[in-house]
Design a protein around this motif. Structure first.
Motif, PDB file in Angstrom:
ATOM      1  N   PHE A  91       0.515  -1.455  -0.002  1.00 16.12           N
ATOM      2  CA  PHE A  91       0.024  -0.161  -0.413  1.00 16.12           C
ATOM      3  C   PHE A  91       0.308   1.020   0.190  1.00 16.12           C
ATOM      4  N   CYS A  92       0.689   1.970  -1.085  1.00 19.98           N
ATOM      5  CA  CYS A  92       1.048   3.431  -0.866  1.00 19.98           C
ATOM      6  C   CYS A  92       0.042   4.373   0.075  1.00 19.98           C
ATOM      7  N   ALA A  93       0.947   5.322   0.892  1.00 18.83           N
ATOM      8  CA  ALA A  93       0.091   6.060   1.572  1.00 18.83           C
ATOM      9  C   ALA A  93       0.532   7.473   1.863  1.00 18.83           C
ATOM     10  N   PHE A  94      -0.034   7.946   2.541  1.00 14.92           N
ATOM     11  CA  PHE A  94       0.436   9.583   2.574  1.00 14.92           C
ATOM     12  C   PHE A  94      -0.438  10.148   4.093  1.00 14.92           C
ATOM     13  N   THR A  95       0.419  11.167   4.077  1.00 17.47           N
ATOM     14  CA  THR A  95       0.207  11.950   5.051  1.00 17.47           C
ATOM     15  C   THR A  95       0.248  13.199   4.999  1.00 17.47           C
ATOM     16  N   TRP A  96       0.421  14.465   6.215  1.00 18.18           N
ATOM     17  CA  TRP A  96       0.340  16.401   5.570  1.00 18.18           C
ATOM     18  C   TRP A  96       1.507  15.985   6.652  1.00 18.18           C
ATOM     19  N   MET A  97       2.320  16.715   6.544  1.00 16.73           N
ATOM     20  CA  MET A  97       3.619  17.247   7.744  1.00 16.73           C
ATOM     21  C   MET A  97       2.958  17.509   9.031  1.00 16.73           C
ATOM     22  N   ASP A  98       1.628  17.957   9.068  1.00 15.58           N
ATOM     23  CA  ASP A  98       1.073  18.773   9.947  1.00 15.58           C
ATOM     24  C   ASP A  98       0.200  18.232  10.710  1.00 15.58           C
ATOM     25  N   SER A  99      -0.206  17.261  10.517  1.00 12.63           N
ATOM     26  CA  SER A  99      -2.216  16.813  10.477  1.00 12.63           C
ATOM     27  C   SER A  99      -1.374  15.869  12.173  1.00 12.63           C
ATOM     28  N   SER A 100      -2.339  14.501  12.600  1.00 14.56           N
ATOM     29  CA  SER A 100      -1.710  14.290  13.352  1.00 14.56           C
ATOM     30  C   SER A 100      -1.264  12.708  12.227  1.00 14.56           C
ATOM     31  N   TYR A 101      -1.908  11.344  12.836  1.00 18.44           N
ATOM     32  CA  TYR A 101      -1.534  10.271  12.439  1.00 18.44           C
ATOM     33  C   TYR A 101      -2.694  10.124  11.318  1.00 18.44           C
ATOM     34  N   LYS A 102      -3.535  10.246  10.624  1.00 15.30           N
ATOM     35  CA  LYS A 102      -4.079   9.889   9.812  1.00 15.30           C
ATOM     36  C   LYS A 102      -3.863   9.881   7.962  1.00 15.30           C
ATOM     37  N   LEU A 103      -3.602   8.476   8.086  1.00 12.53           N
ATOM     38  CA  LEU A 103      -2.856   8.504   6.257  1.00 12.53           C
ATOM     39  C   LEU A 103      -3.827   8.571   5.433  1.00 12.53           C
ATOM     40  N   ILE A 104      -4.027   8.541   4.243  1.00  8.96           N
ATOM     41  CA  ILE A 104      -4.812   8.462   3.278  1.00  8.96           C
ATOM     42  C   ILE A 104      -3.876   7.049   2.786  1.00  8.96           C
ATOM     43  N   PHE A 105      -4.903   6.291   2.330  1.00  2.00           N
ATOM     44  CA  PHE A 105      -3.902   4.513   1.732  1.00  2.00           C
ATOM     45  C   PHE A 105      -4.288   4.896   0.065  1.00  2.00           C
ATOM     46  N   GLY A 106      -3.680   4.328  -1.215  1.00  3.00           N
ATOM     47  CA  GLY A 106      -3.886   3.574  -2.104  1.00  3.00           C
ATOM     48  C   GLY A 106      -4.887   2.340  -1.559  1.00  3.00           C
ATOM     49  N   SER A 107      -5.685   1.939  -2.994  1.00  3.59           N
ATOM     50  CA  SER A 107      -6.297   0.616  -2.690  1.00  3.59           C
ATOM     51  C   SER A 107      -5.358  -0.723  -3.655  1.00  3.59           C
ATOM     52  N   GLY A 108      -3.735  -1.037  -3.005  1.00  5.20           N
ATOM     53  CA  GLY A 108      -2.881  -1.359  -3.382  1.00  5.20           C
ATOM     54  C   GLY A 108      -2.870  -2.502  -4.311  1.00  5.20           C
ATOM     55  N   THR A 109      -1.587  -2.835  -3.896  1.00  7.69           N
ATOM     56  CA  THR A 109      -1.081  -3.616  -5.019  1.00  7.69           C
ATOM     57  C   THR A 109      -0.430  -5.190  -4.741  1.00  7.69           C
ATOM     58  N   ARG A 110      -0.936  -5.807  -5.383  1.00  8.52           N
ATOM     59  CA  ARG A 110      -0.785  -7.954  -4.492  1.00  8.52           C
ATOM     60  C   ARG A 110       0.954  -7.765  -5.525  1.00  8.52           C
ATOM     61  N   LEU A 111       1.509  -8.583  -4.821  1.00 16.14           N
ATOM     62  CA  LEU A 111       2.635  -8.914  -5.111  1.00 16.14           C
ATOM     63  C   LEU A 111       2.812 -10.152  -5.323  1.00 16.14           C
ATOM     64  N   LEU A 112       3.119 -11.034  -5.607  1.00 16.41           N
ATOM     65  CA  LEU A 112       3.283 -12.234  -6.246  1.00 16.41           C
ATOM     66  C   LEU A 112       4.762 -12.673  -6.780  1.00 16.41           C
ATOM     67  N   VAL A 113       6.129 -12.954  -5.986  1.00 17.37           N
ATOM     68  CA  VAL A 113       7.304 -13.196  -5.591  1.00 17.37           C
ATOM     69  C   VAL A 113       7.150 -14.960  -6.389  1.00 17.37           C
ATOM     70  N   ARG A 114       7.571 -15.528  -7.551  1.00 18.90           N
ATOM     71  CA  ARG A 114       7.565 -16.690  -8.247  1.00 18.90           C
ATOM     72  C   ARG A 114       8.690 -17.656  -7.707  1.00 18.90           C
ATOM     73  N   PRO A 115       9.023 -18.760  -7.393  1.00 20.61           N
ATOM     74  CA  PRO A 115       9.930 -19.167  -6.901  1.00 20.61           C
ATOM     75  C   PRO A 115      10.639 -19.609  -8.482  1.00 20.61           C
TER      76      PRO A 115
END
Lengths: 115, 115
Positions: A91-115
């Motif tokens: 997940f990629c996420a963002f927060t303002w420097m002056d904010s509290s700990y409110k993070l805004i997240f993206g919807s995510g990328t599912r990563l599969l590492v194949r052997p």
């Protein structure tokens, strides 16, 4: 409103190879933090890497590095020498420097590492 | 040292019921945040508490409430449950609760299923 967009729902990479996950964001703020979090199947969210917007130098943490393009509002994550343990939701996420700990997240990328 | 602990880990409720989720932050951490993660999406910020005071609230209805106790543990309450409240509820703790200065540590979450 601030938004974070991850346009790759799923990605796959061969073990030991390199993969790049994309993230774009939208904000009118000039001071903020960007993050990449990893959520393995065990569910606990773990911080992978953090970037302060005022720093021009891209953050690196061992095999993980970012390409931060402030003007383009782009924040991609590169994983080098991929390992099976890197299999997770990212997940990629963002927060303002002056904010509290409110993070805004993206919807995510599912990563599969194949052997 | 124990990380962020949440209870229960799984629970099933029916529509209209009430649920209480609990969170114990990392020892020494004074701030607790709650996030809702619907399946297939990124976490969404619900609340942040610091020193027993609400410091931030996300875009959630009044059916959602929370509180923080003197020992810094926290409860998230959801009344009149709807099917759409089915999600993984994540708790996160941090040392401070004001301007972002450090890492946010997540628990493994409470998986709520509403039937």
């Amino acid at each position: 409103a601030q938004t974070v967009t991850q346009s790759q729902p799923e990605m796959s990479v061969q073990e030991a190879e390199t993969v790049t996950l994309s993230c774009t964001y939208d904000t009118s703020e000039s001071n903020y933090y960007l993050f990449w979090y990893k959520q393995p199947p065990s569910r606990q969210m773990i911080l992978v890497i953090r970037q302060e917007a005022y720093k021009q130098q891209n953050a690196t943490e061992n095999r993980f590095s970012v390409n931060f393009q402030k003007a383009a509002k782009s924040f991609s994550l590169k994983i080098s020498d991929s390992q099976l343990g890197d299999t997770a939701m990212y997940f990629c996420a963002f927060t303002w420097m002056d904010s509290s700990y409110k993070l805004i997240f993206g919807s995510g990328t599912r990563l599969l590492v194949r052997p | 040292d124990a990380g962020v602990t949440q209870s229960p880990t799984h629970l099933i409720k029916t529509r209209g019921q009430h649920v209480t989720l609990r969170c114990s932050p990392i020892s020494g951490h004074k701030s607790v945040s709650w996030y809702q993660q619907v399946l297939g999406q990124g976490p969404q910020f619900i609340f942040q508490y610091y020193e027993k005071e609400e410091r931030g609230r996300g875009n959630f209805p009044d059916r959602f409430s929370a509180r923080q106790f003197p020992n810094y543990s926290s409860e998230l309450n959801v009344n009149a449950l709807l099917l759409g409240d089915s999600a993984l509820y994540l708790c996160a703790s941090s040392l401070e609760g004001g301007r972002y200065t450090g890492e946010l540590f997540f628990g493994e979450g409470s998986r709520l299923t509403v039937l």
